[in-house]
Scaffold this motif. Structure first.
Motif, short mmCIF file in Angstrom:
data_model
loop_
_atom_site.label_atom_id
_atom_site.label_comp_id
_atom_site.label_asym_id
_atom_site.label_seq_id
_atom_site.Cartn_x
_atom_site.Cartn_y
_atom_site.Cartn_z
N LEU A 48 1.05 -1.01 0.00
CA LEU A 48 -0.06 -0.03 0.07
C LEU A 48 0.61 1.31 -0.12
O LEU A 48 0.56 2.23 -0.69
N TYR A 49 2.12 1.22 0.53
CA TYR A 49 2.83 2.28 0.85
C TYR A 49 3.40 2.77 -0.42
O TYR A 49 3.62 3.82 -0.73
N LEU A 50 3.59 1.75 -1.31
CA LEU A 50 4.47 1.92 -2.91
C LEU A 50 3.18 2.10 -3.57
O LEU A 50 3.53 2.65 -4.69
N THR A 51 2.03 2.04 -3.47
CA THR A 51 0.90 2.00 -4.35
C THR A 51 0.35 3.48 -4.31
O THR A 51 0.05 4.00 -5.44
N TYR A 52 0.14 4.04 -2.95
CA TYR A 52 -0.84 5.23 -2.75
C TYR A 52 0.04 5.95 -2.01
O TYR A 52 0.94 5.77 -1.11
N ARG A 53 -0.16 7.36 -2.29
CA ARG A 53 0.19 8.26 -1.37
C ARG A 53 -0.67 8.41 -0.21
O ARG A 53 -1.81 8.69 -0.57
N SER B 163 5.40 5.97 -9.86
CA SER B 163 3.88 6.87 -10.04
C SER B 163 2.91 6.24 -9.28
O SER B 163 2.81 4.83 -9.03
N GLN B 164 1.94 6.98 -8.43
CA GLN B 164 0.99 6.74 -7.58
C GLN B 164 -0.16 7.15 -8.14
O GLN B 164 -0.24 8.23 -8.62
N HIS B 165 -1.41 6.47 -7.88
CA HIS B 165 -2.69 6.83 -8.45
C HIS B 165 -3.71 6.27 -7.52
O HIS B 165 -3.55 5.28 -7.17
N ASP B 166 -4.41 7.14 -7.05
CA ASP B 166 -5.75 7.03 -6.48
C ASP B 166 -6.70 7.72 -6.87
O ASP B 166 -6.68 8.87 -7.57
N TYR B 167 -7.92 7.36 -6.47
CA TYR B 167 -9.29 7.94 -7.24
C TYR B 167 -10.19 8.30 -6.09
O TYR B 167 -10.42 7.61 -5.04
N HIS B 168 -11.01 9.45 -6.23
CA HIS B 168 -11.82 10.00 -5.33
C HIS B 168 -13.17 10.64 -6.02
O HIS B 168 -13.12 11.14 -7.15
N ALA B 169 -14.27 10.33 -5.26
CA ALA B 169 -15.48 10.80 -5.95
C ALA B 169 -15.43 12.26 -5.97
O ALA B 169 -15.21 12.94 -5.07
N VAL B 170 -16.10 12.86 -7.01
CA VAL B 170 -16.46 14.47 -6.87
C VAL B 170 -17.75 14.50 -6.12
O VAL B 170 -18.51 13.49 -6.41
#
Length: 247
Positions: A88-93, A178-185
């Motif tokens: 998780l540490y490597l995948t996400y900020r 590169s790290q990518h996460d997704y959030h709802a508007v």
């Protein structure tokens, strides 16, 4: 840059939940703090257990065997959790590191949409705790503005459901990964493309690189289905906890 305007009326419920503060425990820092505390407790118990097991005349091979058993037990108990934490540490900020700028971007977007007062008088306050958790509240807001702000912030931090727009949070770890996460508007900002794009603009100003995804097309729906279970919020569920109290 989008121009500010004030909406004369909004079709929102008159009575929002009387939230005063949002507490976020599902951060990487909190997870690592919990894991570290568990490892320290296990190490302490193991050391005392080994000391109690010592007998007069015990040989070095026997002591080495006890140490190997203790190490193997620790690997079984914590190995999977340590691997998950590293992945998780490597995948996400960590979301806790971006909570303050996210709150600022959200407040600016709500002001742009005329849902709260824009300009001076309102401040999104984030407090980071020693255990890795965080709390956020709105300083200077009315009961309505506070409830709206915390409700929409919770939408941003919770696992994805079926939002109209999604924002991809982009970052790099050590300038290498590169790290990518997704959030709802939030729903109230995703009703029109203009307001969603304004939110993305404020996001890029305060948080950093981000990509707006419209999920009501075939490609957008496929991307939503692909990433919905691959977010930090989903990995660290349950959902954020909103507590109703004044500070």
């Amino acid at each position: 840059m989008p121009q500010l305007y004030v909406r004369s009326s909004v079709d929102l419920p008159e009575a929002l939940p009387r939230l005063r503060r949002l507490s976020l425990y599902r951060t990487l820092a909190y997870m690592l703090a919990e894991l570290g505390a568990a490892v320290l407790l296990f190490t302490n118990e193991t050391i005392f257990g080994l000391l109690r097991s010592l007998r007069p005349g015990m040989t070095w091979p026997q002591l080495a065997l006890l140490l190997k058993v203790a190490a193997a037990t620790g690997l079984v108990v914590f190995g999977r959790r340590l691997w998950r934490a590293l992945r998780l540490y490597l995948t996400y900020r960590d979301i806790g590191r971006d909570l303050q700028p996210i709150a600022r971007a959200l407040l600016a977007a709500l002001g742009y949409a005329g849902l709260v007062r824009s300009g001076a008088g309102l401040e999104a306050v984030v407090e980071l705790k020693h255990d890795g958790s965080a709390t956020c509240y709105l300083r200077g807001g009315s009961t309505y503005e506070t409830g709206l702000f915390l409700r929409t912030l919770s939408e941003v931090l919770d696992p994805l459901d079926n939002p109209r727009y999604v924002l991809e949070r982009q970052s790099r770890l050590w300038q290498l990964v590169s790290q990518h996460d997704y959030h709802a508007v939030p729903e109230v900002l995703g009703r029109t493309r203009k307001e969603a794009e304004a939110y993305a603009h404020f996001w890029q100003r305060y948080v950093g690189p981000g990509r707006l995804i419209y999920t009501r097309t075939l490609d957008g729906r496929e991307e939503l289905l692909r990433v919905r279970g691959r977010t930090l919020a989903a990995a660290l569920a349950p959902r954020t906890e909103a507590r109703s109290r004044w500070q």
